[in-house]
Design an enzyme around this catalytic site. Structure first.
Site, PDB file in Angstrom:
ATOM      1  N   TRP A 156     -11.927  -1.853  -8.070  1.00  0.00           N
ATOM      2  CA  TRP A 156     -12.664  -1.486  -9.298  1.00  0.00           C
ATOM      3  C   TRP A 156     -13.341  -0.135  -9.161  1.00  0.00           C
ATOM      4  CZ3 TRP A 156     -11.593  -4.140 -13.471  1.00  0.00           C
ATOM      5  CH2 TRP A 156     -11.222  -5.486 -13.369  1.00  0.00           C
ATOM      6  N   LEU A 196      10.251 -20.939  -3.588  1.00  0.00           N
ATOM      7  CA  LEU A 196       9.229 -20.015  -3.065  1.00  0.00           C
ATOM      8  C   LEU A 196       7.918 -20.142  -3.835  1.00  0.00           C
ATOM      9  CD1 LEU A 196       8.576 -17.337  -1.366  1.00  0.00           C
ATOM     10  CD2 LEU A 196       9.194 -16.123  -3.461  1.00  0.00           C
ATOM     11  N   ASP A 239       0.829  -1.211   0.000  1.00  0.00           N
ATOM     12  CA  ASP A 239       0.000   0.000   0.000  1.00  0.00           C
ATOM     13  C   ASP A 239       0.865   1.264   0.000  1.00  0.00           C
ATOM     14  OD1 ASP A 239      -2.363   1.404  -0.030  1.00  0.00           O
ATOM     15  OD2 ASP A 239      -2.700   1.272   2.128  1.00  0.00           O
ATOM     16  N   HIS A 286       2.592   3.405  -8.956  1.00  0.00           N
ATOM     17  CA  HIS A 286       2.344   1.987  -9.272  1.00  0.00           C
ATOM     18  C   HIS A 286       3.519   1.391 -10.049  1.00  0.00           C
ATOM     19  CE1 HIS A 286      -1.553   2.350  -7.575  1.00  0.00           C
ATOM     20  NE2 HIS A 286      -2.090   3.055  -8.551  1.00  0.00           N
TER      21      HIS A 286
HETATM   22  C1  IPE Z   1      -5.573  -2.646  -0.284  1.00  0.00           C
HETATM   23  O1  IPE Z   1      -5.198  -1.328  -0.444  1.00  0.00           O
HETATM   24  C2  IPE Z   1      -5.542  -3.360  -1.600  1.00  0.00           C
HETATM   25  C3  IPE Z   1      -4.216  -3.588  -2.170  1.00  0.00           C
HETATM   26  C4  IPE Z   1      -3.066  -3.263  -1.643  1.00  0.00           C
HETATM   27  C5  IPE Z   1      -4.201  -4.265  -3.447  1.00  0.00           C
HETATM   28  P1  IPE Z   1      -6.283  -0.159  -0.645  1.00  0.00           P
HETATM   29  O2  IPE Z   1      -5.490   1.074  -0.753  1.00  0.00           O
HETATM   30  O3  IPE Z   1      -7.182  -0.499  -1.764  1.00  0.00           O
HETATM   31  O4  IPE Z   1      -7.107  -0.224   0.712  1.00  0.00           O
HETATM   32  P2  IPE Z   1      -7.922   0.892   1.472  1.00  0.00           P
HETATM   33  O5  IPE Z   1      -8.912   1.463   0.484  1.00  0.00           O
HETATM   34  O6  IPE Z   1      -6.955   1.925   1.944  1.00  0.00           O
HETATM   35  O7  IPE Z   1      -8.564   0.186   2.628  1.00  0.00           O
HETATM   36  C1  IPE Z   2      -1.458   0.271  -3.416  1.00  0.00           C
HETATM   37  O1  IPE Z   2      -1.261   1.633  -3.441  1.00  0.00           O
HETATM   38  C2  IPE Z   2      -1.746  -0.309  -4.779  1.00  0.00           C
HETATM   39  C3  IPE Z   2      -3.118  -0.791  -4.954  1.00  0.00           C
HETATM   40  C4  IPE Z   2      -4.068  -0.729  -4.072  1.00  0.00           C
HETATM   41  C5  IPE Z   2      -3.439  -1.405  -6.218  1.00  0.00           C
HETATM   42  P1  IPE Z   2      -2.477   2.663  -3.464  1.00  0.00           P
HETATM   43  O2  IPE Z   2      -2.829   2.946  -4.868  1.00  0.00           O
HETATM   44  O3  IPE Z   2      -3.590   2.185  -2.616  1.00  0.00           O
HETATM   45  O4  IPE Z   2      -1.788   3.932  -2.826  1.00  0.00           O
HETATM   46  P2  IPE Z   2      -2.445   4.946  -1.775  1.00  0.00           P
HETATM   47  O5  IPE Z   2      -2.936   4.126  -0.620  1.00  0.00           O
HETATM   48  O6  IPE Z   2      -3.560   5.638  -2.482  1.00  0.00           O
HETATM   49  O7  IPE Z   2      -1.318   5.841  -1.395  1.00  0.00           O
HETATM   50 MG    MG Z   3      -4.068   2.412  -0.658  1.00  0.00          MG
END
Ligand code: IPE
Ligand code: IPE
Ligand code: MG
Length: 255
Positions: free
Chosen positions: A78, A140, A29, A46
């Site tokens: 989504w 792994l 995250d 990303h």
């Molecule tokens: C969780 O992160 C999903 C992934 C890392 C793929 P999100 O950024 O989507 O989660 P929330 O919205 O902060 O809970």
């Molecule tokens: C995690 O990073 C990647 C996915 C959830 C796919 P985020 O895109 O959620 O990044 P933040 O949380 O908005 O910083």
């Molecule tokens: Mg996030």
């Protein structure tokens, strides 16, 4: 009155087996915030996140982790803007295309959990190919959670059991924890010992809800693109300091 004993003192060695976790789950995250802090578009975060993933898989192999589950795209992701979703789909394709040969040569077995329905045909085919080409590998196991949601997974497992009961293939009294576990997408994979989440958020966001019943949690105050081997090693060190009791008591040495 004696001084209170803090939990970390009460749980300190000598009862502490410093083991490497067999299964580590990672909620990757903070890509968007990493980019925003640098005045870059979120998608740049990303892209850098994929590089962190590469470092992470390499480090996991070097540190002796057997199963690594990475949360790459949630059922709820989504709801993001269309162009961001398209970028995330493109990056998954790029990762599989570019890294599959190296992962295969490194004896990594790939498994994918999450709904295939709803994904583009090309992505679904790539994921199938990654699983098939690495199925015999014994190093792994890299579990890619893509279009994954734990509630959806548990609901599908319950529905499949209900269907078998309705057809008379199972009796209600046959339903136990092992049966339910065997209907999850993670069937055959040990439960995660450690779940790491980067970016400072402290929640599961629909990740491995059933399997994480006794996982240890480490929340790291760094964004995913900054993740590296030192961060993973630090999380493993923190894990090694934890006392896992599974509802029991620690066996303490005789006085
Ligand atoms: C969780 O992160 C999903 C992934 C890392 C793929 P999100 O950024 O989507 O989660 P929330 O919205 O902060 O809970
Ligand atoms: C995690 O990073 C990647 C996915 C959830 C796919 P985020 O895109 O959620 O990044 P933040 O949380 O908005 O910083
Ligand atoms: Mg996030």
């Amino acid at each position: 009155m004696p001084a209170p004993i803090r939990p970390d003192e009460a749980g300190a060695a000598p009862c502490d087996p410093a083991h490497v976790p067999v299964h580590v789950g990672i909620i990757m995250d903070g890509n968007g915030r990493w980019a925003t802090a640098r005045r870059l578009p979120r998608v740049e975060g990303h892209r850098r996140g994929v590089e962190a993933l590469r470092r992470c898989v390499r480090a996991a192999r070097e540190l002796g982790i057997r199963y690594l589950t990475i949360y790459s795209f949630s059922s709820e992701n989504w709801t993001r803007p269309h162009h961001e979703i398209a970028e995330l789909m493109g990056l998954l394709k790029l990762f599989v295309r570019r890294d599959l040969a190296e992962l295969r040569a490194a004896n990594v077995r790939i498994r994918v959990i999450g709904a295939r329905a709803g994904l583009g045909k090309d992505i679904a085919a790539l994921l199938d190919e990654a699983e098939a080409l690495t199925a015999a590998n014994t190093g792994l196991t890299l579990v890619v959670a893509f279009n994954y949601g734990a509630r959806q997974e548990i609901t599908a497992a319950a529905a499949s059991i209900a269907a078998d009961v309705a057809q008379g293939l199972l009796k209600p009294e046959d339903v136990d924890e092992d049966l339910l576990s065997s209907r999850l997408e993670t069937a055959g994979i040990p439960d995660p010992d450690l779940i790491i989440r980067t970016s400072g958020e402290q929640r599961l966001s629909n990740f491995l809800l059933w399997q994480a019943a006794y996982a240890e949690f480490v929340f790291l105050p760094l964004f995913w693109p900054d993740f590296d081997k030192d961060a993973l090693r630090g999380a493993l060190e923190e894990y090694a300091r934890r006392d896992r009791r599974f509802g029991g008591v620690m066996p303490c040495p005789a006085p």
